[in-house]
Every structure is written in C-alpha cells, then in structure tokens.
Design an enzyme around this catalytic site. Structure first.
Site, PDB file in Angstrom:
ATOM      1  N   ASP A 135       2.116  -1.847  -4.459  1.00  0.00           N
ATOM      2  CA  ASP A 135       0.709  -1.407  -4.382  1.00  0.00           C
ATOM      3  C   ASP A 135      -0.079  -2.147  -5.449  1.00  0.00           C
ATOM      4  OD1 ASP A 135      -0.478   1.493  -2.927  1.00  0.00           O
ATOM      5  OD2 ASP A 135      -1.757   0.263  -4.217  1.00  0.00           O
ATOM      6  N   ILE A 136      -1.385  -1.999  -5.395  1.00  0.00           N
ATOM      7  CA  ILE A 136      -2.259  -2.743  -6.320  1.00  0.00           C
ATOM      8  C   ILE A 136      -2.146  -2.195  -7.747  1.00  0.00           C
ATOM      9  CG2 ILE A 136      -4.256  -1.229  -5.910  1.00  0.00           C
ATOM     10  CD1 ILE A 136      -4.506  -5.052  -6.252  1.00  0.00           C
TER      11      ILE A 136
ATOM     12  N   GLY B  34       0.837  -1.202   0.000  1.00  0.00           N
ATOM     13  CA  GLY B  34       0.000   0.000   0.000  1.00  0.00           C
ATOM     14  C   GLY B  34       0.870   1.250   0.000  1.00  0.00           C
TER      15      GLY B  34
ATOM     16  N   TYR C 280     -14.780   0.049   8.903  1.00  0.00           N
ATOM     17  CA  TYR C 280     -13.339   0.305   9.020  1.00  0.00           C
ATOM     18  C   TYR C 280     -12.903   0.174  10.483  1.00  0.00           C
ATOM     19  CZ  TYR C 280      -9.101   3.260   9.119  1.00  0.00           C
ATOM     20  OH  TYR C 280      -7.842   3.763   9.313  1.00  0.00           O
TER      21      TYR C 280
ATOM     22  N   GLY D  45      -0.417   4.911  -1.040  1.00  0.00           N
ATOM     23  CA  GLY D  45      -1.480   5.561  -0.258  1.00  0.00           C
ATOM     24  C   GLY D  45      -1.005   6.839   0.410  1.00  0.00           C
ATOM     25  N   GLN D  46      -1.931   7.487   1.178  1.00  0.00           N
ATOM     26  CA  GLN D  46      -1.597   8.784   1.796  1.00  0.00           C
ATOM     27  C   GLN D  46      -0.397   8.651   2.724  1.00  0.00           C
ATOM     28  OE1 GLN D  46      -4.152  10.214   4.951  1.00  0.00           O
ATOM     29  NE2 GLN D  46      -3.454  12.330   4.711  1.00  0.00           N
TER      30      GLN D  46
ATOM     31  N   ILE E  34      -4.565  12.262   9.531  1.00  0.00           N
ATOM     32  CA  ILE E  34      -3.210  12.660   9.130  1.00  0.00           C
ATOM     33  C   ILE E  34      -3.289  13.720   8.031  1.00  0.00           C
ATOM     34  CG2 ILE E  34      -0.984  11.856   8.244  1.00  0.00           C
ATOM     35  CD1 ILE E  34      -1.688  10.516  10.848  1.00  0.00           C
TER      36      ILE E  34
ATOM     37  N   ASP F 178      -1.122  -7.438  -4.846  1.00  0.00           N
ATOM     38  CA  ASP F 178      -2.486  -7.412  -4.306  1.00  0.00           C
ATOM     39  C   ASP F 178      -2.411  -7.866  -2.850  1.00  0.00           C
ATOM     40  OD1 ASP F 178      -5.694  -8.958  -5.262  1.00  0.00           O
ATOM     41  OD2 ASP F 178      -5.043  -7.852  -3.470  1.00  0.00           O
TER      42      ASP F 178
ATOM     43  N   LYS G 236     -10.343  -2.533  12.350  1.00  0.00           N
ATOM     44  CA  LYS G 236      -9.170  -2.105  13.119  1.00  0.00           C
ATOM     45  C   LYS G 236      -9.234  -2.654  14.549  1.00  0.00           C
ATOM     46  CE  LYS G 236      -7.006   0.028   9.888  1.00  0.00           C
ATOM     47  NZ  LYS G 236      -5.755  -0.583   9.358  1.00  0.00           N
TER      48      LYS G 236
HETATM   49  C1  VAH Z   1     -10.211   8.016   8.099  1.00  0.00           C
HETATM   50  N1  VAH Z   1      -8.065   9.145   7.832  1.00  0.00           N
HETATM   51  O1  VAH Z   1     -10.716   9.121   8.160  1.00  0.00           O
HETATM   52  C2  VAH Z   1      -8.703   7.907   8.253  1.00  0.00           C
HETATM   53  C3  VAH Z   1      -8.365   7.692   9.700  1.00  0.00           C
HETATM   54  C4  VAH Z   1      -8.749   8.563  11.965  1.00  0.00           C
HETATM   55  C5  VAH Z   1      -9.184   8.592  10.598  1.00  0.00           C
HETATM   56  O2  VAH Z   1      -8.496   6.371  10.046  1.00  0.00           O
HETATM   57  O3  VAH Z   1     -10.850   7.013   7.940  1.00  0.00           O
END
Ligand code: VAH
Length: 309
Positions: A32-33, A6, A140, A9-10, A170, A50, A144
């Site tokens: 990355d993909i 990845g 999400y 990514g950001q 971030i 992948d 986590k």
């Molecule tokens: C999001 N930038 O907004 C990510 C992060 C804390 C937020 O996990 O999903």
C-alpha cells in the site's frame, strides 16, 4: 506468488487475510502507499508501493516472482468528486501498469474491481442487466467504465487473463470504508452502537445494491479460481446480494437497539446514489462460476452488531 496493491483499503485488508489463509502467508505480498494498517503490515510480507509507479510495481513483481496481482487501490466515488484528476490518475494509470505487466508476461493473472458506479441515471434501475446503458456521472464511475473497456481489450488483443466484478456497496465490521457513497451502511452500525443515533447523508428511501464483506471476498476468489474457459465476461461481472434503503437498515438495527434514532440530512452524495441502480441482475456470475451470496440482511445486521458491541 500473489501481490495485493491497496492492501490496507476496506476490501484489500480482508482480501489479504483470505488470500493468506488460502495460499499461505509467505505467498501473499501485501502493499500500500503507506503503513496505515499496522496489523496488516506486521502479519506477513509487506511493501510500501505507489500504485501510480510502474517501475516500483515491476520491480516488486520481479523481486517476489509475482504471478497474480489484485489491484485494489483507487479513489472512490465521493473522494473522486473532490479530486477528479487525482482519481483519474490513480485509477487509470495503476490499471495500465498492471495490464502491461501481464501483456509483457511478467505476471499471468489480474483481478481488478469494477463497481455499480459504472451505471448512470439512464441505466435501467431495477434488476440492472449485465449488458446495458452505462453513462456514469461520477469520475470514479467513468474510471471504472473505461477500465472495463481496457480490460476487455487487453484480454481480446493480448490474451491477458484479467478478471473483474462490479462490487456493490460492501459492508464489514473489521475495516472502515474509504470515501464512498455506500459508506453510510457501515457508519450507521458504528454510530448505533457508540451513540444510539445516526445522521444519514442519504434520503431514507435511497435503495442501493449492497453485500456483506465475506460474500464479496468469496466471490473474488471464486472468480479467480474458475477455469478460464468458463469466463465469458472480460469487462466486469455484475454481482449482487442485497438491496435495501437506509430506512430498512435502520429498522433492522432498531430491532436490536430499540432506542436507536436516525435522522436524514442528504448531502452531495445523494446525487451520486441517485445515479446508481437499486438492484442488479447477476445471473451470468451464477451461470459461469457458480456465484451465490451467503448472507442476507438479517444475518449481516446480527454479525455487524455482535462484533461492534
Ligand atoms: C463507493 N463503496 O461508494 C464504493 C462503491 C458501489 C459503491 O464503489 O464509491
């Protein structure tokens, strides 16, 4: 050698640069993909990979003699609400693949990012402690929270050296955010410079934990370089730097761009933001591996505007 999954990514993009500056370009394999970030693809060893494909990750680790993996691929909070099953598939299976490679001693060290998204509406919102109620209401956040449980299990049962931090939002000027809820705090700078106005998708008083990218990248390397006997948290460390509202951020920008105008039009991401804490207690990260942020809101604002103008 190090593999970043990845890498486009950001966070992955800037983490790759920092790791290459620290360990040498040839020792850091970016993957990355797809090749959406051509600068990164052309700046050192790169593989199309992948994150859902165990054999592909396994073969890449064997071919390059990878000993450390930074797993930065995931579908974030807003995207995860649009594609729940895809988010579960990518976020969880990529973690299992890397944990199992470490369990089988193909690799030795793992960095895996968690997030303030593990917290939910029943979590104490102010100065959220390391150990507290976690009832996340986003897909999400669920991935986590469960991912943290698996990391701690693989460490305790199989002695896997997996380390993690709960990133806040971030902010960087070099990379675009990837489908999160905190993305407004990056978008607002681009729109302030480009058009002098911004329609914010969160309410003006939505206070969220945030961090400048360089602090996030430095924290990641500090954690990975810490002696393993200092690491007392094997789920994921709380990590904090700043907390502010869109209104406060807009006022900081207006100091530099007086004509800047913000309007507020909350969308589905408001419910996500409302489920997260306002501020985080990260004293354990400071105690265990000397974490300390370097950038305050004013410094971050000046850096963002200076580099985007
Ligand atoms: C999001 N930038 O907004 C990510 C992060 C804390 C937020 O996990 O999903």
């Amino acid at each position: 050698k190090i593999l970043i999954i990845g890498a486009c990514g950001q966070i992955g993009t800037e983490l790759t640069t920092k790791l290459r500056d620290t360990y040498g370009v040839e020792n850091v394999i970016a993957s990355d993909i797809n090749t959406r970030n051509l600068d990164l693809v052309n700046s050192g060893p790169f593989e199309i990979l992948d994150a859902k494909n165990f054999n592909a990750i396994h073969d890449c680790c064997k071919n390059y003699n990878i000993k450390t993996v930074y797993l930065m691929a995931a579908l974030l909070s807003a995207t995860g609400e649009k594609y729940p099953m895809e988010a579960w598939d990518l976020n969880m299976n990529s973690l299992f693949h890397v944990l199992n490679l470490a369990k089988d001693n193909i690799i030795d060290h793992i960095f895996w990012p968690s997030s303030i998204a593990v917290f939910g509406p029943t979590t104490p919102r102010i100065n959220t402690p390391q150990h507290t109620i976690c009832e996340p209401t986003t897909v999400y956040g669920i991935t986590k929270q469960v991912g943290e449980r698996w990391c701690e299990y693989y460490h305790q049962r199989y002695k896997v050296d997996v380390r993690s931090v709960r990133y806040p939002g971030i902010i960087s000027w070099k990379t675009q955010p990837g489908g999160g809820t905190t993305d407004y705090a990056v978008d607002i700078f681009h729109k302030a410079v480009e058009q002098g106005s911004y329609e914010c998708f969160l309410k003006k008083d939505t206070e969220l934990p945030m961090m400048y990218m360089d602090d996030a990248v430095d924290a990641t390397l500090q954690l990975m370089q810490a002696p393993k006997e200092n690491i007392t948290i094997r789920s994921s460390y709380n990590l904090a730097a700043l907390s502010f509202t869109p209104e406060i951020l807009a006022a900081m920008i207006t100091k530099e761009i007086p004509e800047f105008k913000v309007t507020y039009k909350p969308d589905f991401r408001q419910d996500i933001a409302d489920s997260w804490p306002s501020s985080i207690d990260d004293t354990l990260a400071t105690r265990d591996w000397n974490w300390k942020p370097n950038y305050n809101l004013e410094q971050m604002t000046n850096i963002m505007l200076k580099n985007l103008k």
